[in-house]
Design an enzyme around this catalytic site. Structure first.
Site, short mmCIF file in Angstrom:
data_model
loop_
_atom_site.label_atom_id
_atom_site.label_comp_id
_atom_site.label_asym_id
_atom_site.label_seq_id
_atom_site.Cartn_x
_atom_site.Cartn_y
_atom_site.Cartn_z
N ASP A 1 34.73 33.73 54.31
CA ASP A 1 34.74 34.97 53.63
C ASP A 1 33.56 34.72 52.46
OD1 ASP A 1 35.44 37.63 52.95
OD2 ASP A 1 36.97 37.01 51.53
N TYR B 1 31.00 36.90 49.24
CA TYR B 1 31.40 37.43 48.08
C TYR B 1 29.95 37.99 47.76
CZ TYR B 1 33.03 37.15 43.00
OH TYR B 1 33.62 37.57 41.87
N HIS C 1 30.72 44.36 43.27
CA HIS C 1 32.10 43.70 43.21
C HIS C 1 32.19 42.58 42.47
CE1 HIS C 1 35.88 42.36 44.74
NE2 HIS C 1 35.32 41.11 45.09
N ARG D 1 38.32 37.86 34.61
CA ARG D 1 38.04 36.67 33.89
C ARG D 1 37.14 37.44 32.64
NH1 ARG D 1 37.23 35.15 39.19
NH2 ARG D 1 35.25 36.01 39.39
N GLU E 1 40.69 44.44 50.56
CA GLU E 1 39.40 44.53 50.20
C GLU E 1 38.79 44.98 51.45
OE1 GLU E 1 38.92 40.96 47.20
OE2 GLU E 1 38.57 40.37 49.08
N GLU F 1 35.81 44.97 53.87
CA GLU F 1 34.84 44.40 54.46
C GLU F 1 34.39 44.46 55.76
OE1 GLU F 1 35.37 40.09 53.31
OE2 GLU F 1 36.79 40.55 51.49
N ASP G 1 40.62 42.20 53.88
CA ASP G 1 40.88 40.82 53.34
C ASP G 1 41.99 41.23 52.34
OD1 ASP G 1 40.77 38.28 52.18
OD2 ASP G 1 39.13 38.57 50.72
N ARG H 1 46.94 39.53 43.86
CA ARG H 1 46.04 39.30 42.95
C ARG H 1 46.75 38.29 41.72
NH1 ARG H 1 41.07 40.14 44.93
NH2 ARG H 1 40.80 42.23 45.47
N GLN I 1 46.53 34.84 43.37
CA GLN I 1 45.18 34.38 43.44
C GLN I 1 44.81 33.76 41.98
OE1 GLN I 1 42.35 37.58 44.89
NE2 GLN I 1 40.69 36.27 44.18
N LYS J 1 45.21 34.80 49.56
CA LYS J 1 44.62 35.56 50.69
C LYS J 1 44.97 35.05 52.05
CE LYS J 1 40.62 36.82 48.22
NZ LYS J 1 40.04 38.14 48.05
N THR K 1 44.81 38.59 57.26
CA THR K 1 43.41 38.96 57.26
C THR K 1 43.44 39.79 58.46
OG1 THR K 1 42.72 37.20 56.18
CG2 THR K 1 40.84 38.72 57.24
N THR L 1 34.02 41.84 49.77
CA THR L 1 34.19 43.32 49.33
C THR L 1 33.05 44.21 49.28
OG1 THR L 1 36.51 42.55 48.07
CG2 THR L 1 35.44 44.81 47.74
N GLU M 1 39.46 47.02 41.44
CA GLU M 1 38.30 47.62 40.82
C GLU M 1 38.65 49.05 40.40
OE1 GLU M 1 35.63 45.65 44.05
OE2 GLU M 1 34.05 46.30 42.47
#
Lengths: 359, 359
Positions: free
Chosen positions: A90, A92, A97, A106, A162, A164, A194, A198, A201, A214, A218, A304, A318
């Site tokens: 996967d 990113y 995103h 973060r 997510e 994707e 995906d 959260r 994670q 995760k 999937t 994503t 988001e």
């Protein structure tokens, strides 16, 4: 959506099928009468995928000459995984995103990491929990930290999607795959959800990345759309600044795939795949530059897909800035279309799943 | 080392074998004459692994009654992967290694992450590049940052080993595997070298973890030693403080496996597996607590085994504090033994690989 310019492949009832309109043609039967290659008389696409571009091209030509009569309605088929998944990676690769996720998850970090524009960041996911669209998603248990920093255990409270796009590898490699060889190895695309917990994670991912947040499931769409069906959807991917290292240079071919995320029938967002910063050719080149082999059935996902507008964000994290997530009973559906030849539309089908209560 | 108390299984010449002393018994031949179950007349261990503990136990009893005559010298066998690897997970379960790696790789971080004593940190690795002992390791290319922060590309300059123990899953699960059910699912152990390119890894791993720095190759020993051969090696694993959540509580069964790392015949270190903070039962319980299934052939590794003494560190990063790594032509061998019944010794064989120049 599903005319002769599309012709996606799927598996059901222990056989392979090609979709035409709202029906599907039994490829085992077609192979038995010599109309298509015998590698399509199988329960998964893997033998056909391994056949490579010459087989893919000749099969597409053969299919386009068939009469699509005596079709089975797709509604009557119980679709299964169209191929056996070897390794699942996967990425990113949406800049928007990455920026949003960094800010929300973060907030004390300096934002997007310094490596992000130099290489397509990715990680290995769990092949064994890749499931086909329609499979129920049981709310996973796991561990997270309460606001006082104390570890807690229970059903996730922050179950996310997510949106994707997944790329399906046909032809193995025994070493690096240059960006220019992308179409020799990759057969087609699926839509991919995906699913992400959260809270789990966030607590687990330092320093080795996502794992249990995760790995519970999937989901992928059942119909693999050949790259050959997406010729008219090719567009120029975003320019890259700073310039990338030579092994990552490519012709900037992106795909104008237009995703839609619905929860319980309400459209929440329309993520635009054409904005992805890293292309699928770059992802494959990066993934193999260290000599790692790819195998028939390898699946790698875009990460994503989030666009620059508020109604183009690819996950609830988001969309609702970490305040609102999926409830038990919610049905999540990602669908997509792409421009086809002469103003037509190519359907990429959908990937759907309903949240069941934790066991 | 390889007497009736051991009896490890391997694959070579398209058949399965059981090792006895310096020889091996052809299990296809033994199955043909009805001496062992027909699931051992296969090219990989997967059908036997799937058979579960009743089959493992009855087979062990049957083997111990055989006459080990007409053996093929193990030196004459070209060993292949003993099982088809489904998903591969790598943990990070040595406290000493986590402390050392944090200090060396992330000197500005506060050290071991806050989650580390609450859950066994791990990540998914690449199944497709798991190789059997004896496979040459080509120095991988990749991307890293030069001292001025500029990305560079080339053959890794910091090629490392990681001395690990891998656990081989036999019986699938469709959901959480409690710690007490560990022995119902896990058949045995291999030695594992998680080859690592430290420069590539350091640059890529924020925020989603290791990827290309690890995915070029993971070597395993050819002989899978059954857990049943390690009964006398069971010891009490370290006490855990703070206490773990209920789903991670176990009987603290560790295994007294004594690893040795040699480079070009010189012993560099002797990592002690009995010091591992998280047990294999806890790792399996954690890996599945979110409902993720395990499959026959799943492989999960302990993470680098490092002890508290300077001559017990499990990788060159720790041994030489990031100053000295493998050279082309170096041959790396990890071997191990464990206590057997009545003062005997169980051999775990070895996992070896020679570094070839970058292509």
């Amino acid at each position: 959506m599903y005319g002769l310019d599309n012709l996606p492949f799927g598996a059901a009832e222990g056989r392979l099928w090609v979709r035409y309109g709202d029906g599907a043609l039994d490829l085992s039967a077609a192979a038995a009468r010599g109309a298509v290659d015998e590698r399509l008389a199988a329960s998964t696409l893997n033998p056909f995928l391994a056949g490579g571009r010459p087989l893919w091209t000749s099969t597409r030509a053969a299919l386009r000459k068939l009469e699509f009569t005596n079709l089975t309605p797709v509604d009557e088929l119980s679709m299964t995984l169209p191929f056996e998944v070897a390794d699942y990676v996967d990425f990113y690769s949406s800049e928007q995103h990455a920026i949003n996720a960094s800010r929300i998850l973060r907030p004390n970090s300096p934002g997007i990491t310094p490596n992000w524009k130099h290489l397509p960041i990715g990680y290995h996911g769990r092949s064994g929990s890749v499931v086909v669209s329609g499979t129920d998603i049981v709310r996973p248990h796991g561990q997270w930290r309460d606001p006082d920093g104390v570890p807690e255990y229970g059903p996730t409270r922050r179950l996310d999607v997510e949106c994707e796009v997944g790329f399906v590898v046909g032809v193995p490699s025994d070493g690096p795959v240059p960006t220019a060889a992308f179409r020799e190895h990759v057969f087609g695309v699926v839509l991919l959800n995906d699913w992400s917990a959260r809270d789990i994670q966030a607590w687990e991912m330092a320093p080795l990345g996502p794992f249990l947040g995760k790995s519970f499931a999937t989901s992928i769409s059942p119909w693999v759309v050949p790259l050959d069906a997406l010729e008219a959807a090719r567009i120029t991917a975003p320019a890259q600044d700073p310039p990338v290292l030579p092994y990552l240079r490519d012709d900037r071919t992106g795909y104008d795939l237009r995703l839609t995320l619905e929860v319980n029938g309400t459209v929440l967002t329309r993520p635009p795949f054409h904005q992805m910063y890293w292309t699928a050719a770059q992802q494959l080149a990066h993934m193999t530059v260290n000599g790692a082999n790819v195998r028939t059935g390898d699946l790698y996902a875009s990460g994503t897909v989030s666009g620059s507008d508020p109604d183009e964000l690819g996950c609830l994290l988001e969309l609702y800035r970490n305040t609102r997530y999926l409830a038990d009973g919610d049905t999540v559906t990602i669908s997509a279309t792409a421009p086809g030849p002469d103003g037509s539309v190519i359907g990429l089908g959908e990937v759907s799943g309903t949240i069941r209560p934790a066991r």
